[in-house]
Scaffold this motif. Structure first.
Motif, mmCIF file in Angstrom:
data_model
loop_
_atom_site.group_PDB
_atom_site.id
_atom_site.type_symbol
_atom_site.label_atom_id
_atom_site.label_comp_id
_atom_site.label_asym_id
_atom_site.label_seq_id
_atom_site.Cartn_x
_atom_site.Cartn_y
_atom_site.Cartn_z
ATOM 1 N N THR A 1 4.319 11.290 8.577
ATOM 2 C CA THR A 1 4.502 11.205 10.485
ATOM 3 C C THR A 1 2.894 10.431 9.890
ATOM 4 N N GLY A 2 2.171 10.889 9.439
ATOM 5 C CA GLY A 2 0.704 10.789 9.414
ATOM 6 C C GLY A 2 0.376 9.599 8.493
ATOM 7 N N GLU A 3 1.103 9.494 7.637
ATOM 8 C CA GLU A 3 0.807 7.747 6.803
ATOM 9 C C GLU A 3 1.506 7.165 7.846
ATOM 10 N N LEU A 4 2.809 6.765 8.670
ATOM 11 C CA LEU A 4 3.126 6.040 9.499
ATOM 12 C C LEU A 4 2.502 5.657 10.651
ATOM 13 N N ARG A 5 1.915 6.474 11.250
ATOM 14 C CA ARG A 5 0.722 6.566 12.685
ATOM 15 C C ARG A 5 0.039 5.359 12.149
ATOM 16 N N ALA A 6 -0.989 5.789 11.000
ATOM 17 C CA ALA A 6 -1.705 4.953 10.873
ATOM 18 C C ALA A 6 -1.145 3.493 9.768
ATOM 19 N N ALA A 7 -0.328 3.259 9.858
ATOM 20 C CA ALA A 7 0.354 2.027 9.590
ATOM 21 C C ALA A 7 0.806 1.949 10.800
ATOM 22 N N LEU A 8 0.918 2.011 11.960
ATOM 23 C CA LEU A 8 1.251 1.662 12.262
ATOM 24 C C LEU A 8 -0.206 1.715 13.222
ATOM 25 N N ARG A 9 -0.839 1.976 13.519
ATOM 26 C CA ARG A 9 -2.011 1.541 14.044
ATOM 27 C C ARG A 9 -3.078 0.553 13.789
ATOM 28 N N ALA A 10 -2.579 0.209 12.322
ATOM 29 C CA ALA A 10 -3.679 -1.000 11.166
ATOM 30 C C ALA A 10 -2.239 -1.940 11.806
ATOM 31 N N GLY A 11 -1.718 -2.078 11.942
ATOM 32 C CA GLY A 11 -0.730 -2.919 12.952
ATOM 33 C C GLY A 11 0.236 -3.979 11.315
ATOM 34 N N VAL A 12 0.458 -3.027 10.493
ATOM 35 C CA VAL A 12 1.177 -3.077 9.355
ATOM 36 C C VAL A 12 2.659 -3.472 9.576
ATOM 37 N N THR B 1 -8.158 4.536 6.453
ATOM 38 C CA THR B 1 -9.299 3.848 6.644
ATOM 39 C C THR B 1 -9.491 2.968 5.644
ATOM 40 N N GLU B 2 -8.868 2.849 4.805
ATOM 41 C CA GLU B 2 -8.716 1.787 3.403
ATOM 42 C C GLU B 2 -7.646 0.849 3.922
ATOM 43 N N PHE C 1 0.880 -1.040 -0.291
ATOM 44 C CA PHE C 1 0.042 0.007 -0.128
ATOM 45 C C PHE C 1 1.120 1.151 0.344
ATOM 46 N N ARG C 2 0.774 2.540 -1.061
ATOM 47 C CA ARG C 2 1.308 3.044 -1.273
ATOM 48 C C ARG C 2 1.063 4.361 -0.728
ATOM 49 N N GLY C 3 1.325 5.674 0.433
ATOM 50 C CA GLY C 3 1.045 6.742 0.463
ATOM 51 C C GLY C 3 0.605 7.722 -0.518
ATOM 52 N N LEU D 1 -5.892 11.580 3.694
ATOM 53 C CA LEU D 1 -5.310 10.900 4.596
ATOM 54 C C LEU D 1 -5.941 9.822 5.098
ATOM 55 N N ASP D 2 -6.780 11.103 5.858
ATOM 56 C CA ASP D 2 -8.348 10.005 6.580
ATOM 57 C C ASP D 2 -8.698 9.120 5.735
#
Length: 679
Positions: free
Chosen positions: A598-609, A575-576, A561-563, A570-571
């Motif tokens: 930073t936003g993409e990183l935090r979303a990826a960490l939150r999703a468990g990537v 979500t995707e 999944f690419r930023g 970003l939201d």
């Protein structure tokens, strides 16, 4: 495991086909039997152990002995009574006598403290170990069924008209459930909806406190409750069991019936009923849990020979010629990673390892583990005549040929997967909460290839200015090399970093000066970074582990999944990402430290990537985009080695994109816990 006779009797009252079991090498006495699973044709096989007395230290010893006697045990469950933590001002969290507490949020080891001038401070929330995911899922299913239908399967076992055992464990009269604050009686609030039927227990899901101290203090109980909102009960064995299962790489779980309020005035009136409520809930929990896969069993007594005596003599002669510098532990973990590592004496000679493995049965359709060991041993000596003979011997006996013996060991199955690791130095770096220019480095060392068992060291944690991180790292790498001097295996370096440091070019930190020369660590080692925040945030560990373990699926179906680089998008992007667990790799559009990165990183960490790549330059040049795309086009399991390869290429070319590629390779099966960090 149970601590009291009344608890053991309650558990055995719901177990079927109970028989006694004794091992002359184990002082524990066991009862073995069956409990239902979610598959009516495959019940769980269980061993029931009653400890000689209570206490966390004794629990750890008894648990360890049990796991030696029953090596196929996968999960240790503690059942029995506990002191409840009442909260009369909060009806939805108020615990009453006879209620059931399920430790879905783990343990709070309130006896593990650091004494300071201002009093005792807890050193860590968890006492160690891994909660059994199968039972967590089953508990969630029971909660869902209760919420949707009101069905509570444990209640039928509490009805004496339906089960005669219930008559032996009657519920005490309601007027004996008295809650006091000092001499004042505190009325119980009405139970929250949906409430159980009158006279039936409420189920509470949360954390359980554990310590080697009998809690009889209302003040201390309420202090703990104030510090830990999810605390539901306290007991005296769980932290020992969690520590023992952690040391033996098993999981644990706990169900407790509330027998008192952990305050003065304790009595035994509710002990029998509370013991029985825990047992019947445990039975319902296991009945909602799928059975485990049939384990590979040890052959009891003398094992039948694998090959005729002449062939065995030929092999023994070859094994004598194996050089003494071959790392037998590394060969073991490469050949039979699913088997528990034996005692040190087994690794004295290659022949001792082979004959130890010869006692095992093979799984249907797979080469025998002893043959796989011989094949791997031969590959460790691939350039010698003895190595080639060993591989030929293994292939002929397995009846499959070299290619078939090797097919499970593809390049996409690196040693770092599924909790198995090469030697590794892990550097956990935190930023000082007051002086943000200073950092603490806490080192951990994995000394040999095998199960993930890092220990503190080498050396003590060090506090340094941020500008001195590279120099301090070089010192610790040098000490790690001294600890690794007896292994011929490769080694890795991992940095567990807060988000503020994740874009630090740690791969170019200089290594120790050896023979007058120092090389960047990213050239000599596979260097990756990990997220400190995610390691601490246990609420995302389930999603993280679920995605990480997809790396081992065959055929591999994980995706990248690419930023997109658009703050306004970003939201939707996040979500995707979180809604599709097939994404195992994220490529950031910008490095951490920028708004979008930073936003993409935090979303990826939150999703468990578990795997995140980025170019450390901002803005990212075209060669960075092309280089990252080449990396993710290769097999995912090769990313650590491929990243090291391009860093080696970049060492002599300042313009090479490999100088700025960063890899977050975050193995969910290789935690560094707060308890380890505090040790």
């Amino acid at each position: 495991m149970t601590a009291l006779p009344v608890e053991a009797a309650a558990v055995l009252s719901v177990v079927q086909d109970v028989t006694g079991f004794a091992d002359p090498h184990d002082q524990n006495a066991y009862q073995v039997g069956l409990l239902p699973s979610s598959d009516p044709d495959r019940p769980h096989t269980v061993a029931v152990l009653m400890m000689p007395r209570d206490g966390t230290r004794l629990a750890a010893t008894c648990c360890t002995n049990m796991l030696r006697t029953f090596p196929n045990i996968r999960t240790v469950l503690m059942a029995g009574i506990a002191g409840g933590v009442p909260r009369p001002a909060e009806p939805d969290r108020h615990v009453r006598l006879g209620d059931i507490v399920v430790a879905t949020e783990g343990l709070i080891d309130y006896g593990h403290v650091r004494e300071t001038d201002t009093g005792a401070v807890l050193r860590g929330r968890q006492s160690g170990g891994t909660l059994a995911n199968r039972l967590l899922r089953a508990a969630g299913q029971l909660r869902l069924t209760e919420e949707q239908t009101g069905r509570r399967p444990w209640e039928e076992w509490l009805d004496p008209d339906r089960h005669e055992q219930a008559g032996r464990y009657p519920r005490p009269p309601a007027d004996t459930d008295v809650l006091r604050t000092g001499d004042q009686v505190i009325p119980h609030p009405l139970p929250p909806e949906p409430a159980p039927a009158p006279g039936m227990p409420q189920i509470h899901y949360g954390a359980i406190g554990s310590a080697d101290v009998l809690m009889k203090s209302e003040r201390r109980r309420d202090e703990l409750a104030g510090q830990h909102p999810d605390l539901r009960a306290v007991e005296m064995e769980g932290s020992g069991i969690a520590a023992s299962t952690a040391a033996n790489e098993r999981s644990w779980f706990m169900v407790r019936g509330v027998a008192d309020y952990a305050a003065t005035g304790k009595n035994d009136r509710w002990h029998r009923y509370a013991s029985y409520t825990a047992a019947v809930y445990l039975r319902a929990l296991l009945a909602a849990t799928p059975p485990l896969a049939a384990p590979r069993a040890l052959v009891s007594g003398r094992a039948l020979p694998l090959v005729p005596e002449p062939e065995q003599q030929a092999l023994d002669a070859l094994l004598i010629d194996v050089p003494p510098d071959v790392d037998l532990r590394a060969v073991w973990h490469a050949a039979v990673p699913d088997l528990p590592e034996p005692d040190r004496e087994v690794f004295s000679t290659p022949g001792a390892v082979y004959h130890h493995l010869a006692r095992y049965n093979a799984r249907a359709g797979e080469p025998h583990p002893a043959f796989r060991f011989v094949d791997r041993l031969g590959r460790a000596m691939a350039n010698s005549p003895t190595g080639r003979e060993l591989r030929g011997w293994a292939a002929a006996r397995a009846g499959l040929g070299h290619q078939a013996v090797d097919e499970r060991d593809s390049p996409e199955d690196p040693a770092t997967r599924a909790g198995k690791a090469r030697p590794a130095l892990v550097l956990r770096i935190t930023v000082d909460g007051i002086d943000r220019t200073r950092c603490r480095i806490t080192p951990f060392l994995q000394t040999t290839r095998g199960p993930w068992r890092p220990v503190p060291g080498p050396g003590e944690p060090v506090d340094v200015p941020r500008a001195d991180l590279a120099a301090a790292t070089a010192v610790l790498v040098g000490k790690a090399e001294e600890a690794w001097r007896d292994t011929a295996d490769r080694a890795d370096i991992e940095f567990v970093l807060p988000t503020a440091l994740l874009n630090e070019a740690v791969q170019w930190y200089p290594g120790p000066e050896i023979l007058g020369e120092s090389k960047p660590i990213g050239i000599e080692y596979a260097v990756a970074v990990r997220s400190l925040e995610r390691m601490r945030e246990t609420r995302v560990h389930r999603a993280w582990g679920q995605r990480w373990r997809q790396l081992d699926r065959q055929p591999f179906t994980g995706r990248v999944f690419r930023g997109r680089g658009d703050p306004a998008d970003l939201d939707d992007w996040a979500t995707e990402l979180i809604s599709d667990d097939g994404y195992l790799v994220v490529v950031l559009s910008s490095p951490p430290g920028t708004e979008v990165g930073t936003g993409e990183l935090r979303a990826a960490l939150r999703a468990g990537v578990p795997i995140i790549l980025w170019d450390q330059r901002e803005p990212r040049p075209a060669d960075g985009t092309q280089g990252l795309e080449r990396l993710v086009a290769e097999p995912t399991g090769l990313l650590p080695e491929n990243t090291r390869r391009i860093r080696i290429e970049a060492a002599s070319d300042p313009a090479h994109f490999g100088r700025s590629v960063a890899l977050l390779w975050d193995d969910a099966d290789r935690p560094i816990t707060e308890r380890q960090a505090d040790s």
